[in-house]
Design a protein around this motif. Structure first.
Motif, PDB file in Angstrom:
ATOM      1  N   PHE A 249       0.983  -1.230   0.055  1.00  0.00           N
ATOM      2  CA  PHE A 249       0.091   0.091   0.148  1.00  0.00           C
ATOM      3  C   PHE A 249       0.839   1.176   0.070  1.00  0.00           C
ATOM      4  O   PHE A 249       0.453   2.396  -0.291  1.00  0.00           O
ATOM      5  N   LYS A 250       2.044   1.123   0.268  1.00  0.00           N
ATOM      6  CA  LYS A 250       2.984   2.352   0.462  1.00  0.00           C
ATOM      7  C   LYS A 250       3.142   2.893  -0.794  1.00  0.00           C
ATOM      8  O   LYS A 250       3.192   4.299  -1.030  1.00  0.00           O
TER       9      LYS A 250
ATOM     10  N   GLY B  63       1.377  -1.109  11.990  1.00  0.00           N
ATOM     11  CA  GLY B  63       2.695  -0.884  12.530  1.00  0.00           C
ATOM     12  C   GLY B  63       2.860   0.467  13.177  1.00  0.00           C
ATOM     13  O   GLY B  63       2.879   0.853  14.257  1.00  0.00           O
ATOM     14  N   ASN B  64       3.212   1.367  12.092  1.00  0.00           N
ATOM     15  CA  ASN B  64       3.565   2.830  12.610  1.00  0.00           C
ATOM     16  C   ASN B  64       2.400   3.674  12.817  1.00  0.00           C
ATOM     17  O   ASN B  64       2.446   4.874  12.996  1.00  0.00           O
ATOM     18  N   PHE B  65       1.145   3.094  12.619  1.00  0.00           N
ATOM     19  CA  PHE B  65      -0.106   3.823  12.987  1.00  0.00           C
ATOM     20  C   PHE B  65      -0.176   4.767  11.882  1.00  0.00           C
ATOM     21  O   PHE B  65      -1.430   5.788  12.096  1.00  0.00           O
ATOM     22  N   GLY B  66       0.434   4.869  10.607  1.00  0.00           N
ATOM     23  CA  GLY B  66       0.140   5.710   9.747  1.00  0.00           C
ATOM     24  C   GLY B  66      -1.301   5.374   8.900  1.00  0.00           C
ATOM     25  O   GLY B  66      -2.114   6.264   8.907  1.00  0.00           O
ATOM     26  N   ASP B  67      -1.312   4.261   8.340  1.00  0.00           N
ATOM     27  CA  ASP B  67      -2.390   3.789   7.567  1.00  0.00           C
ATOM     28  C   ASP B  67      -3.651   4.014   8.488  1.00  0.00           C
ATOM     29  O   ASP B  67      -4.645   4.671   8.170  1.00  0.00           O
TER      30      ASP B  67
ATOM     31  N   ASP C 222       8.703  -2.577   3.069  1.00  0.00           N
ATOM     32  CA  ASP C 222       7.710  -1.993   2.028  1.00  0.00           C
ATOM     33  C   ASP C 222       8.049  -0.576   1.996  1.00  0.00           C
ATOM     34  O   ASP C 222       7.931  -0.146   0.731  1.00  0.00           O
TER      35      ASP C 222
ATOM     36  N   SER D 126       6.636  -5.961   8.329  1.00  0.00           N
ATOM     37  CA  SER D 126       6.153  -4.438   8.506  1.00  0.00           C
ATOM     38  C   SER D 126       5.314  -3.854   9.608  1.00  0.00           C
ATOM     39  O   SER D 126       5.111  -2.823   9.663  1.00  0.00           O
TER      40      SER D 126
ATOM     41  N   THR E 138      -2.823  -4.921   2.863  1.00  0.00           N
ATOM     42  CA  THR E 138      -1.639  -3.907   2.663  1.00  0.00           C
ATOM     43  C   THR E 138      -0.442  -4.562   1.745  1.00  0.00           C
ATOM     44  O   THR E 138       0.264  -3.689   1.237  1.00  0.00           O
ATOM     45  N   ALA E 139      -0.789  -5.727   1.540  1.00  0.00           N
ATOM     46  CA  ALA E 139       0.697  -6.250   0.566  1.00  0.00           C
ATOM     47  C   ALA E 139       0.126  -7.197  -0.461  1.00  0.00           C
ATOM     48  O   ALA E 139      -1.022  -8.163  -0.039  1.00  0.00           O
TER      49      ALA E 139
HETATM   50  C1  LIG Z   1       3.777  -0.617   6.317  1.00  0.00           C
HETATM   51  C2  LIG Z   1       3.019  -1.931   6.420  1.00  0.00           C
HETATM   52  C3  LIG Z   1       2.165  -2.068   7.587  1.00  0.00           C
HETATM   53  C4  LIG Z   1       2.011  -0.892   8.461  1.00  0.00           C
HETATM   54  O1  LIG Z   1       1.346   0.274   8.053  1.00  0.00           O
HETATM   55  P1  LIG Z   1       1.589   1.522   9.057  1.00  0.00           P
HETATM   56  O2  LIG Z   1       0.893   2.774   8.534  1.00  0.00           O
HETATM   57  O3  LIG Z   1       3.009   1.435   9.474  1.00  0.00           O
HETATM   58  O4  LIG Z   1       0.751   1.432  10.416  1.00  0.00           O
HETATM   59  C5  LIG Z   1       1.092  -3.104   7.269  1.00  0.00           C
HETATM   60  N1  LIG Z   1       1.436  -3.817   6.339  1.00  0.00           N
HETATM   61  C6  LIG Z   1       2.244  -3.834   5.316  1.00  0.00           C
HETATM   62  C7  LIG Z   1       2.273  -4.856   4.249  1.00  0.00           C
HETATM   63  C8  LIG Z   1       3.017  -2.664   5.360  1.00  0.00           C
HETATM   64  O5  LIG Z   1       3.929  -2.727   4.416  1.00  0.00           O
END
Ligand SMILES: *Cc1c(COP(=O)(O)O)cnc(C)c1O
Length: 466
Positions: free
Chosen positions: A111-112, A255-259, A143, A307, A410-411
């Motif tokens: 998703f990045k 993970g980093n709470f961004g999404d 990612d 991630s 997300t991936a």
């Molecule tokens: C980056 C990532 C996450 C975590 O997203 P955050 O925005 O850091 O919470 C989850 N799944 C995948 C596959 C990622 O690449």
């Protein structure tokens, strides 16, 4: 739009300024000074827009003063034209109430790409306007690195230095970074964990010896522009499932709470989100923070979802600021104490502010594998392990069954073929667009885990500020 820091003492900046700055000079994170809001009629009128047009509509208030509506739409069309699916972020139904939002149709399969493809273009535009250059420094658990490198490789005025924890990203993830051959791309494998690498990056932003010589920029989700671009797909999914007339829930592998913070922003802007489920693996600091108010770092356990192998979630600070009454001075004090001790309690205001919208759930390895199998056997979908953590939380939710739950995929499963094969017996194939990464030569520098080594490496190779 004007942006302010969560720690209250950095200067307010416009959108162009926060995009290039990344972290605020007081160590805080930038947020808009107020949330733009769409009413129900405005949201209803967005139904059926092609993704780039929806994106431009949602983001226009945030970029006002820095990009015209036409400029923004042109950038969105260029960024999302590189996606392999016409819908950009298609929605897939799993059963009566469970849905997947596929966010992995970009060039690097996670998703990045949704945010970074756009951010790369914005960097280039703003730098050309200013006649200056940018040294991007980032840390990746896998990612972000490949997505950022793809987004800026070969772009004018930009150097990128990407740190990844040595040996702790998957082969596909590493090769997606190290096989990109462009003179402005520098891969660094560093000893230690992702959190260690992230700490080096944060320290560099505060190192005046570096910031006085180089224009240092960020591609991690501390950069507001990334979160802004992620707000769009919450609207895209919501509109398809009946917004503004029907509430929806999202389960977000975090993970980093961004999404998931982008989901919070969508809700603040008027999208009827009934609940945001923060799904974590056994590295569950966020689950403990949201369920018990205890934000304290534990020992990091490597998992099949690298991630999400994170102990300190940078963007949680944005939520604490917004829910806790937007008191920058108080938050600066709270965060400084956390940085010294590795632990803090949420205030009552922060807990109450978060509890109305957020719940959390944690999945261990067996629960993750069970959700992966469920998707395959019950819905014919091969999903990746991160998505499976989100799906586990969605399936376990006690929410009103009339509310659809969208799990963010997300991936692409082919990024993590071993874990997918172990759970389902199916080994997902890499899509054609990834190319021959297993045949190409890798380029990567290895550094020990101390800050000085990273600093000196970058100082020798980066372009001085013009
Ligand atoms: C980056 C990532 C996450 C975590 O997203 P955050 O925005 O850091 O919470 C989850 N799944 C995948 C596959 C990622 O690449």
């Amino acid at each position: 739009m004007e942006y302010i820091s969560t720690r209250g003492s950095a200067p307010a900046l416009d959108f162009e300024g926060v995009t290039l700055a990344g972290l605020a000079s007081d160590g805080g994170l930038y947020l808009p000074c107020e949330w733009p809001r769409f009413d129900a009629d405005e949201i209803a009128a967005m139904a059926g827009l092609p993704y780039p047009e929806l994106a431009a509509r949602i983001m226009a208030p945030f970029v006002a003063g820095s990009l015209s509506d036409d400029e923004l739409l042109t950038l969105c069309r260029a960024a999302y034209g590189r996606f392999a699916h016409a819908a950009v972020t298609p929605l897939v139904q799993l059963d009566q109430r469970q849905w997947l939002l596929e966010l992995f149709h970009g060039p690097t399969l996670a998703f990045k790409d949704v945010a970074l493809q756009l951010l790369g273009l914005m960097f280039e535009k703003f730098l050309a306007r200013r006649g200056s250059n940018l040294t991007i420094i980032g840390a990746t658990s896998g990612d972000t690195g490949s997505a950022a490198i793809d987004a800026v490789a070969g772009r004018e005025g930009i150097d990128i230095f990407m740190l990844h924890p040595s040996g702790r990203v998957s082969d596909v993830q590493r090769r997606q970074m190290t096989t990109v051959r462009a003179p402005n791309v520098h891969n660094i494998a560093i000893e230690g964990s992702f959190d260690d690498a992230q700490r080096h990056v944060k320290r560099m932003f505060a190192d005046t010896g570096m910031t006085s010589r180089f224009n240092i920029g960020a591609v991690n989700s501390i950069n507001w522009a990334r979160l802004m671009a992620q707000v769009v797909y919450y609207f895209a999914a919501g509109l398809q499932l009946g917004a503004p007339h029907r509430p929806i829930a999202f389960s977000v592998p975090t993970g980093n709470f961004g999404d998931v913070f982008a989901g919070y922003v969508a809700q603040r802007m008027g999208l009827p989100i009934a609940r945001l489920i923060v799904a974590t693996n056994v590295n569950d600091i966020l689950h403990r923070a949201l369920s018990e108010g205890d934000y304290s770092t534990g020992k990091l356990t490597p998992t099949a979802t690298p991630s999400m192998d994170i102990q300190v979630s940078s963007n949680f600070e944005r939520l604490l600021f917004d829910c806790g009454g937007r008191d920058g001075a108080a938050l600066a004090q709270q965060m400084r104490a956390f940085e010294q001790t590795g632990a803090m309690r949420l205030t009552n205001a922060q807990r109450e502010g978060a509890s109305g919208l957020f719940t959390s759930a944690r999945a261990d390895a067996a629960e993750m594998a069970r959700a992966l199998r469920w998707a395959h056997e019950q819905a014919g979908q091969v999903i990746d392990p991160h998505t499976a953590v989100g799906l586990h939380a969605a399936l376990a939710s006690d929410l009103d069954p009339a509310i659809p739950i969208v799990t963010l995929a997300t991936a692409h499963p082919a990024k993590f073929p071993d874990a997918v094969e172990r759970a389902t017996g199916v080994r997902p194939a890499l899509p054609m667009r990834v190319g021959d990464i297993f045949a190409r030569e890798e380029a990567c520098s290895h550094l020990p885990g101390d800050y000085e080594a990273v600093r000196d490496f970058i100082a020798e190779r980066a372009t001085e500020a013009g």
